[in-house]
Design a protein around this motif. Sequence first.
Motif, PDB file in Angstrom:
ATOM      1  N   GLY A  40      35.135   8.062  21.222  1.00 20.71           N
ATOM      2  CA  GLY A  40      34.926   8.616  19.885  1.00 20.71           C
ATOM      3  C   GLY A  40      35.978   8.228  18.858  1.00 20.71           C
ATOM      4  N   LEU A  41      37.008   7.524  19.285  1.00 19.70           N
ATOM      5  CA  LEU A  41      38.027   7.072  18.328  1.00 19.70           C
ATOM      6  C   LEU A  41      37.927   5.548  18.150  1.00 19.70           C
ATOM      7  N   THR A  42      38.356   5.087  16.985  1.00 22.14           N
ATOM      8  CA  THR A  42      38.335   3.654  16.704  1.00 22.14           C
ATOM      9  C   THR A  42      39.737   3.160  16.401  1.00 22.14           C
ATOM     10  N   GLY A  43      40.177   2.165  17.160  1.00 20.89           N
ATOM     11  CA  GLY A  43      41.477   1.540  16.883  1.00 20.89           C
ATOM     12  C   GLY A  43      41.252   0.185  16.232  1.00 20.89           C
ATOM     13  N   TRP A  44      42.100  -0.139  15.276  1.00 26.50           N
ATOM     14  CA  TRP A  44      41.972  -1.420  14.568  1.00 26.50           C
ATOM     15  C   TRP A  44      43.228  -2.263  14.754  1.00 26.50           C
ATOM     16  N   SER A  45      43.017  -3.562  14.823  1.00 29.33           N
ATOM     17  CA  SER A  45      44.168  -4.463  14.799  1.00 29.33           C
ATOM     18  C   SER A  45      43.754  -5.815  14.271  1.00 29.33           C
ATOM     19  N   GLU A  46      44.755  -6.614  14.001  1.00 28.90           N
ATOM     20  CA  GLU A  46      44.533  -7.955  13.459  1.00 28.90           C
ATOM     21  C   GLU A  46      45.200  -8.966  14.383  1.00 28.90           C
ATOM     22  N   VAL A  47      44.447  -9.991  14.763  1.00 32.12           N
ATOM     23  CA  VAL A  47      45.022 -11.087  15.552  1.00 32.12           C
ATOM     24  C   VAL A  47      45.621 -12.063  14.544  1.00 32.12           C
ATOM     25  N   THR A  48      46.918 -12.327  14.647  1.00 32.62           N
ATOM     26  CA  THR A  48      47.586 -13.003  13.525  1.00 32.62           C
ATOM     27  C   THR A  48      47.614 -14.522  13.622  1.00 32.62           C
ATOM     28  N   SER A  49      46.810 -15.101  14.528  1.00 31.80           N
ATOM     29  CA  SER A  49      46.786 -16.572  14.597  1.00 31.80           C
ATOM     30  C   SER A  49      46.285 -17.154  13.275  1.00 31.80           C
ATOM     31  N   PRO A  53      46.513 -24.607  15.193  1.00 27.05           N
ATOM     32  CA  PRO A  53      47.725 -24.390  16.011  1.00 27.05           C
ATOM     33  C   PRO A  53      48.951 -25.049  15.384  1.00 27.05           C
ATOM     34  N   PHE A  54      49.336 -24.566  14.210  1.00 25.85           N
ATOM     35  CA  PHE A  54      50.433 -25.194  13.458  1.00 25.85           C
ATOM     36  C   PHE A  54      51.726 -24.372  13.474  1.00 25.85           C
ATOM     37  N   PHE A  55      51.585 -23.057  13.564  1.00 20.73           N
ATOM     38  CA  PHE A  55      52.770 -22.183  13.637  1.00 20.73           C
ATOM     39  C   PHE A  55      53.199 -22.052  15.095  1.00 20.73           C
ATOM     40  N   ASN A  56      52.240 -21.662  15.939  1.00 22.96           N
ATOM     41  CA  ASN A  56      52.419 -21.752  17.391  1.00 22.96           C
ATOM     42  C   ASN A  56      51.142 -22.398  17.927  1.00 22.96           C
ATOM     43  N   ASP A  61      40.200 -19.475  16.288  1.00 23.84           N
ATOM     44  CA  ASP A  61      39.099 -19.788  17.210  1.00 23.84           C
ATOM     45  C   ASP A  61      39.559 -19.828  18.666  1.00 23.84           C
ATOM     46  N   ILE A  62      40.768 -20.328  18.891  1.00 28.09           N
ATOM     47  CA  ILE A  62      41.308 -20.340  20.254  1.00 28.09           C
ATOM     48  C   ILE A  62      41.506 -18.896  20.725  1.00 28.09           C
ATOM     49  N   SER A  63      42.047 -18.047  19.856  1.00 23.63           N
ATOM     50  CA  SER A  63      42.268 -16.643  20.228  1.00 23.63           C
ATOM     51  C   SER A  63      40.935 -15.953  20.539  1.00 23.63           C
ATOM     52  N   TRP A  64      39.938 -16.244  19.739  1.00 19.68           N
ATOM     53  CA  TRP A  64      38.613 -15.643  19.952  1.00 19.68           C
ATOM     54  C   TRP A  64      38.114 -15.997  21.356  1.00 19.68           C
ATOM     55  N   LEU A  65      38.237 -17.271  21.709  1.00 15.81           N
ATOM     56  CA  LEU A  65      37.772 -17.721  23.029  1.00 15.81           C
ATOM     57  C   LEU A  65      38.544 -17.036  24.155  1.00 15.81           C
ATOM     58  N   VAL A  66      39.857 -16.951  24.012  1.00 11.06           N
ATOM     59  CA  VAL A  66      40.684 -16.326  25.061  1.00 11.06           C
ATOM     60  C   VAL A  66      40.354 -14.831  25.162  1.00 11.06           C
ATOM     61  N   LEU A  67      40.139 -14.204  24.030  1.00 15.39           N
ATOM     62  CA  LEU A  67      39.760 -12.780  24.040  1.00 15.39           C
ATOM     63  C   LEU A  67      38.421 -12.603  24.755  1.00 15.39           C
ATOM     64  N   ARG A  68      37.419 -13.390  24.347  1.00 14.94           N
ATOM     65  CA  ARG A  68      36.073 -13.242  24.889  1.00 14.94           C
ATOM     66  C   ARG A  68      36.010 -13.535  26.385  1.00 14.94           C
ATOM     67  N   GLU A  69      36.635 -14.639  26.784  1.00 12.01           N
ATOM     68  CA  GLU A  69      36.494 -15.097  28.172  1.00 12.01           C
ATOM     69  C   GLU A  69      37.459 -14.429  29.146  1.00 12.01           C
ATOM     70  N   PHE A  70      38.635 -14.075  28.673  1.00 16.27           N
ATOM     71  CA  PHE A  70      39.680 -13.669  29.628  1.00 16.27           C
ATOM     72  C   PHE A  70      40.274 -12.287  29.411  1.00 16.27           C
ATOM     73  N   HIS A  96      49.198 -17.192  24.736  1.00 17.81           N
ATOM     74  CA  HIS A  96      48.199 -16.501  23.896  1.00 17.81           C
ATOM     75  C   HIS A  96      48.626 -15.091  23.513  1.00 17.81           C
ATOM     76  N   GLU A  97      49.888 -15.001  23.089  1.00 22.54           N
ATOM     77  CA  GLU A  97      50.433 -13.688  22.737  1.00 22.54           C
ATOM     78  C   GLU A  97      49.666 -13.022  21.602  1.00 22.54           C
ATOM     79  N   MET A  98      49.245 -13.796  20.618  1.00 22.76           N
ATOM     80  CA  MET A  98      48.560 -13.182  19.469  1.00 22.76           C
ATOM     81  C   MET A  98      47.221 -12.574  19.886  1.00 22.76           C
TER      82      MET A  98
END
Length: 370
Positions: A40-49, A53-56, A61-70, A96-98
């Motif tokens: 019944g509660l909703t938590g929000w966050s932002e993936v900061t990638s 892949p220029f900063f790290n 899109d890479i983060s999305w894939l890692v989130l979805r698959e793993f 994949h810290e972000m």
Amino acid sequence: MRVDSITLRKLNMRLKAPFETSFGTTHDRPILLVELESEGLTGWSEVTSGEGPFFNSESVDISWLVLREFLIPLVVGRRIAHASDVPQLFASIRGHEMARAGIETALWDVEAQRQGLPLWKLLGGTQPEIPCGVSLGLQDSPERLLEKVAVEVTAGYQRIKIKIKPGKDLTYIAAVRKAYPHIRLSVDANSAYTLGDAEHLRSFDDYYLLMMEQPLWWDDIYAHSKLQKQIKTVLCLDESIAHLRDAQTALELGACGIINIKLGRVGGHTSARDIAAYSLSKQVPVWCGGMLECGIGRAHNIAVSTLPGYSLPGDVSASARYWVTDVIEPEVTVTPQGTIRVPESPGLGYHVRRDLVERWTVEKQTFRAS
Ligand code: OSB
Ligand code: MG
């Protein structure tokens, strides 16, 4: 807390103005949001990638894939006692810290709401008002930079950080220092130099900078320890610190005297808190960095900045510096003294504007326990 579902969303948000660093320019900022439903509660966050892949080594899109698959399969449908247990659940995934932080920090928001506490208090924060600085992107000329600095100094920001790269450094630093002999001024190179530039970087010593952020290779702490021995300006590491062990390596090698903590870059609140506590024990100041976040990431950064050890102004600034309209209510505002007063309501303390989130969503996927 049972994780009932996780929704990933990609939003396209346009920055008010392009933001240029030594590794590239961002105008359209893809924003990856995590919405975590739990009893019944909703938590929000932002993936900061970022967009690439220029900063790290991460990107939206890479983060999305890692989130979805793993990552999501490891938590959806599961009961998790504390958000601080999440890093252990992800122990089998490397890097994949972000992406990891996206889930962990959303669960921290849920946990805070469950306990009826503002997130910053649940984290152990002690500063109800945080000092703020700004990060100014590379500009076309020193004159243009001076105009930007004037705006931020007038607004009350307590520290000005300017981006630099070879060819756009000394003349810019000298111009700002001449116009503002007393402000707290720092520079951020985002890994644009090499050890061969040590003598040139030493010439920055004349401008009593508060710090020089990540001049050398993004993944090389040892090289920074060699540079630190050759210059007086205190080094600050950003890109090189992905977890507590990196912070330990950096401080034991003498690679920096200040650490920039970014929630995404270090994998979430638990890791960020460990790094802050360790740095404090070594009397090394830390501050909270930014990744051009929308209000949701900004709200998490505000909570982080209240912890003991955050003794320098961070890169956490007003929503209106970056966005015409932000996705939270109220938007983040800064006092004329250059501080942010931290909200007192449970969880993030800001209301997420679902209408805007929906309107700006270009991709969405929900994961439920099967
Ligand atoms: O190095 O701090 C950095 C933005 C994108 C990538 C890296 C960095 C930055 C910033 C922005 O400096 C700071 C902010 O969000 O205000
Ligand atoms: Mg930086």
